[in-house]
Design a protein around this motif. Sequence first.
Motif, PDB file in Angstrom:
ATOM      1  N   GLY A  76      24.129  45.463  69.574  1.00 36.20           N
ATOM      2  CA  GLY A  76      23.292  44.282  69.512  1.00 36.20           C
ATOM      3  C   GLY A  76      23.414  43.609  68.160  1.00 36.20           C
ATOM      4  N   ASP A  77      22.556  42.652  67.905  1.00 39.02           N
ATOM      5  CA  ASP A  77      22.577  41.952  66.622  1.00 39.02           C
ATOM      6  C   ASP A  77      22.350  42.952  65.491  1.00 39.02           C
ATOM      7  OD1 ASP A  77      22.811  39.714  68.156  1.00 39.02           O
ATOM      8  OD2 ASP A  77      20.841  38.879  67.655  1.00 39.02           O
ATOM      9  N   GLY A  78      23.242  42.914  64.477  1.00 39.47           N
ATOM     10  CA  GLY A  78      23.094  43.801  63.334  1.00 39.47           C
ATOM     11  C   GLY A  78      23.518  45.232  63.582  1.00 39.47           C
ATOM     12  N   GLU A  79      24.138  45.494  64.733  1.00 38.85           N
ATOM     13  CA  GLU A  79      24.562  46.850  65.068  1.00 38.85           C
ATOM     14  C   GLU A  79      26.081  46.993  65.044  1.00 38.85           C
ATOM     15  OE1 GLU A  79      21.112  48.781  67.870  1.00 38.85           O
ATOM     16  OE2 GLU A  79      22.814  47.817  68.853  1.00 38.85           O
ATOM     17  N   VAL A  80      26.511  48.244  64.870  1.00 41.26           N
ATOM     18  CA  VAL A  80      27.932  48.573  64.859  1.00 41.26           C
ATOM     19  C   VAL A  80      28.188  49.645  65.902  1.00 41.26           C
ATOM     20  CG1 VAL A  80      29.821  49.534  63.495  1.00 41.26           C
ATOM     21  CG2 VAL A  80      28.158  48.004  62.412  1.00 41.26           C
ATOM     22  N   LEU A  81      29.190  49.436  66.760  1.00 46.53           N
ATOM     23  CA  LEU A  81      29.586  50.467  67.707  1.00 46.53           C
ATOM     24  C   LEU A  81      30.588  51.382  67.021  1.00 46.53           C
ATOM     25  CD1 LEU A  81      29.511  51.596  70.628  1.00 46.53           C
ATOM     26  CD2 LEU A  81      31.497  50.135  71.113  1.00 46.53           C
ATOM     27  N   VAL A  82      30.230  52.665  66.937  1.00 46.20           N
ATOM     28  CA  VAL A  82      31.073  53.652  66.266  1.00 46.20           C
ATOM     29  C   VAL A  82      31.726  54.553  67.300  1.00 46.20           C
ATOM     30  CG1 VAL A  82      31.122  55.584  64.643  1.00 46.20           C
ATOM     31  CG2 VAL A  82      29.633  53.620  64.201  1.00 46.20           C
ATOM     32  N   ARG A  83      33.035  54.693  67.200  1.00 37.06           N
ATOM     33  CA  ARG A  83      33.734  55.683  68.000  1.00 37.06           C
ATOM     34  C   ARG A  83      33.576  57.018  67.278  1.00 37.06           C
ATOM     35  NH1 ARG A  83      40.091  55.720  70.057  1.00 37.06           N
ATOM     36  NH2 ARG A  83      39.905  57.602  71.321  1.00 37.06           N
ATOM     37  N   VAL A  84      32.836  57.930  67.880  1.00 34.14           N
ATOM     38  CA  VAL A  84      32.484  59.189  67.225  1.00 34.14           C
ATOM     39  C   VAL A  84      33.701  60.111  67.186  1.00 34.14           C
ATOM     40  CG1 VAL A  84      30.945  61.176  67.235  1.00 34.14           C
ATOM     41  CG2 VAL A  84      30.107  58.955  68.027  1.00 34.14           C
ATOM     42  N   ARG A  85      34.095  60.496  65.997  1.00 32.52           N
ATOM     43  CA  ARG A  85      35.192  61.444  65.821  1.00 32.52           C
ATOM     44  C   ARG A  85      34.680  62.867  65.588  1.00 32.52           C
ATOM     45  NH1 ARG A  85      39.822  59.485  67.939  1.00 32.52           N
ATOM     46  NH2 ARG A  85      40.467  57.506  66.982  1.00 32.52           N
ATOM     47  N   ALA A  86      33.460  62.973  65.067  1.00 31.02           N
ATOM     48  CA  ALA A  86      32.868  64.289  64.832  1.00 31.02           C
ATOM     49  C   ALA A  86      31.359  64.143  64.714  1.00 31.02           C
ATOM     50  CB  ALA A  86      33.445  64.936  63.575  1.00 31.02           C
ATOM     51  N   THR A  87      30.662  65.209  65.037  1.00 32.61           N
ATOM     52  CA  THR A  87      29.213  65.283  64.880  1.00 32.61           C
ATOM     53  C   THR A  87      28.883  66.692  64.414  1.00 32.61           C
ATOM     54  OG1 THR A  87      27.076  64.953  65.990  1.00 32.61           O
ATOM     55  CG2 THR A  87      28.851  65.895  67.302  1.00 32.61           C
ATOM     56  N   SER A  88      27.620  66.979  64.198  1.00 32.74           N
ATOM     57  CA  SER A  88      27.242  68.326  63.780  1.00 32.74           C
ATOM     58  C   SER A  88      25.949  68.727  64.466  1.00 32.74           C
ATOM     59  CB  SER A  88      27.096  68.414  62.254  1.00 32.74           C
ATOM     60  OG  SER A  88      25.927  67.772  61.818  1.00 32.74           O
ATOM     61  N   VAL A  89      25.620  70.009  64.367  1.00 34.28           N
ATOM     62  CA  VAL A  89      24.425  70.558  65.002  1.00 34.28           C
ATOM     63  C   VAL A  89      23.478  71.051  63.923  1.00 34.28           C
ATOM     64  CG1 VAL A  89      23.549  72.228  66.669  1.00 34.28           C
ATOM     65  CG2 VAL A  89      25.853  71.301  66.944  1.00 34.28           C
ATOM     66  N   GLN A  90      22.194  70.867  64.141  1.00 36.11           N
ATOM     67  CA  GLN A  90      21.201  71.355  63.204  1.00 36.11           C
ATOM     68  C   GLN A  90      19.911  71.701  63.938  1.00 36.11           C
ATOM     69  OE1 GLN A  90      21.879  68.197  60.637  1.00 36.11           O
ATOM     70  NE2 GLN A  90      22.240  67.034  62.476  1.00 36.11           N
ATOM     71  N   PRO A  91      18.965  72.364  63.268  1.00 31.70           N
ATOM     72  CA  PRO A  91      17.705  72.715  63.932  1.00 31.70           C
ATOM     73  C   PRO A  91      16.996  71.525  64.559  1.00 31.70           C
ATOM     74  CG  PRO A  91      17.900  73.930  61.889  1.00 31.70           C
ATOM     75  CD  PRO A  91      19.065  72.982  61.919  1.00 31.70           C
ATOM     76  N   TYR A  92      17.106  70.366  63.946  1.00 31.58           N
ATOM     77  CA  TYR A  92      16.486  69.162  64.505  1.00 31.58           C
ATOM     78  C   TYR A  92      16.905  68.956  65.959  1.00 31.58           C
ATOM     79  CZ  TYR A  92      15.654  64.114  65.138  1.00 31.58           C
ATOM     80  OH  TYR A  92      15.260  62.888  65.625  1.00 31.58           O
ATOM     81  N   ASP A  93      18.176  69.208  66.261  1.00 31.29           N
ATOM     82  CA  ASP A  93      18.689  68.977  67.616  1.00 31.29           C
ATOM     83  C   ASP A  93      18.092  69.952  68.618  1.00 31.29           C
ATOM     84  OD1 ASP A  93      20.497  66.863  66.857  1.00 31.29           O
ATOM     85  OD2 ASP A  93      21.777  68.390  65.976  1.00 31.29           O
ATOM     86  N   TRP A  94      18.134  71.251  68.289  1.00 26.22           N
ATOM     87  CA  TRP A  94      17.643  72.189  69.303  1.00 26.22           C
ATOM     88  C   TRP A  94      16.122  72.238  69.365  1.00 26.22           C
ATOM     89  CZ3 TRP A  94      14.949  76.183  67.149  1.00 26.22           C
ATOM     90  CH2 TRP A  94      15.339  76.687  65.913  1.00 26.22           C
ATOM     91  N   HIS A  95      15.425  71.883  68.289  1.00 25.68           N
ATOM     92  CA  HIS A  95      13.971  71.731  68.392  1.00 25.68           C
ATOM     93  C   HIS A  95      13.651  70.610  69.377  1.00 25.68           C
ATOM     94  CE1 HIS A  95      12.181  74.540  65.613  1.00 25.68           C
ATOM     95  NE2 HIS A  95      12.997  74.178  64.626  1.00 25.68           N
ATOM     96  N   LEU A  96      14.407  69.530  69.298  1.00 24.32           N
ATOM     97  CA  LEU A  96      14.219  68.427  70.232  1.00 24.32           C
ATOM     98  C   LEU A  96      14.506  68.868  71.666  1.00 24.32           C
ATOM     99  CD1 LEU A  96      13.998  65.291  70.889  1.00 24.32           C
ATOM    100  CD2 LEU A  96      16.489  65.326  70.750  1.00 24.32           C
ATOM    101  N   MET A  97      15.599  69.590  71.855  1.00 22.93           N
ATOM    102  CA  MET A  97      15.982  70.010  73.194  1.00 22.93           C
ATOM    103  C   MET A  97      14.945  70.939  73.824  1.00 22.93           C
ATOM    104  SD  MET A  97      20.026  70.690  72.466  1.00 22.93           S
ATOM    105  CE  MET A  97      20.209  71.619  73.995  1.00 22.93           C
ATOM    106  N   ARG A  98      14.375  71.826  73.017  1.00 18.92           N
ATOM    107  CA  ARG A  98      13.373  72.766  73.527  1.00 18.92           C
ATOM    108  C   ARG A  98      11.984  72.134  73.616  1.00 18.92           C
ATOM    109  NH1 ARG A  98      17.627  74.350  74.256  1.00 18.92           N
ATOM    110  NH2 ARG A  98      18.718  76.136  73.362  1.00 18.92           N
ATOM    111  N   GLY A  99      11.781  71.056  72.861  1.00 21.88           N
ATOM    112  CA  GLY A  99      10.432  70.497  72.779  1.00 21.88           C
ATOM    113  C   GLY A  99       9.523  71.416  72.013  1.00 21.88           C
ATOM    114  N   GLU A 100      10.086  72.158  71.057  1.00 22.14           N
ATOM    115  CA  GLU A 100       9.332  73.134  70.277  1.00 22.14           C
ATOM    116  C   GLU A 100       9.440  72.815  68.793  1.00 22.14           C
ATOM    117  OE1 GLU A 100      10.353  76.794  73.375  1.00 22.14           O
ATOM    118  OE2 GLU A 100      11.081  76.852  71.304  1.00 22.14           O
ATOM    119  N   PRO A 101       8.365  73.027  68.015  1.00 16.57           N
ATOM    120  CA  PRO A 101       7.086  73.588  68.454  1.00 16.57           C
ATOM    121  C   PRO A 101       6.304  72.594  69.319  1.00 16.57           C
ATOM    122  CG  PRO A 101       6.910  72.844  66.195  1.00 16.57           C
ATOM    123  CD  PRO A 101       8.358  72.698  66.571  1.00 16.57           C
TER     124      PRO A 101
END
Length: 326
Positions: free
Chosen positions: A24-49
């Motif tokens: 959209g306006d002011g946005e950039v579409l990035v072709r993802v070449r790599a990402t990483s995993v952290q506690p933030y991700d799996w806390h979100l996935m579990r909905g915990e705490p």
Amino acid sequence: MKAFVLRSYGSSLQLTDIDRPVPGDGEVLVRVRATSVQPYDWHLMRGEPYVARLMAGGPGLRKPPFDIPGADVAGEVEEIGKGVTEFAPGDEVYAMPKQGGFAEYVCVPESELVRKPANLSFEEAAAVPMAANTALIALRDQARVQPGQQVLVNGASGGVGTFAVQLAKAFGARVTGVCGRRNVGMVRSIGANEVIDYTKEDFTRAGRHYDVLVDIAGSRPASACRRVMARKGTLVLVGGPAGRWLQPASHVFATLAVAPFMSQRVAVADVVRCTENKRNLTTLAELIEGGEVHPVIDRSYPFKEVPAAVGYQEAGHAAGKVVIAV
């Protein structure tokens, strides 16, 4: 495009074909070449705490606030939206969008996107945003570390901890890292002046004193931590042990509750609500290109093994970061 989609709390990530996003306006579409995993991700996935769902309210109360996890991305600019002036297709970038990284493409606001450090691969760059940003907030903004100070990092071998050790050294501090036996050598190799093996020694009873204590592991209560802190020192809370109902939030709340009765200052490094991501990632890129900081990577997984990467990180044994090549 292909993306790993989360339909509900506690469900498995599903590799799905979905429409590629349009910037959209002011946005950039990035072709993802790599990402990483952290506690933030799996806390979100579990909905915990569970308390975090109540605090979030709205759409986050009954189901995840977004469908595609993945807080960090590194990749190439594919397309730019209206009004974007800083980037062009083909530019190599990295960012911390907090969502959407477990996909082949993601839209990122120009205001949060930074050019990738030139001396890092995409996988190395993807290890940086959330973890290094957290460490930077803890040390520079909350602790205000000065040259010559004594800094202790409790949880020095994890994603945030490895950056915290290096950043404290870059700021001129003398650093002590606390970690398990198998990571002592690694923590020393990234600049720690001293390393305490928590399986052999309780750092809160070692008789040493520190100007700054960055508590990532959350393994000791504030009453114990204050024993080893200078009278006017700073305790920075980053995380704590995981749990379904309250942890790690209860560790933070309990420490903040006693903070008014401590001579030491207590602060929280909250990267999720940070509004200076672009500035911080630019600072980190400069430190990385200057050779003062470098990501430590434990394992790299191919894109199809995102669920396995999340499981390995959640087990809590990663030394440094877990990354994914997309």
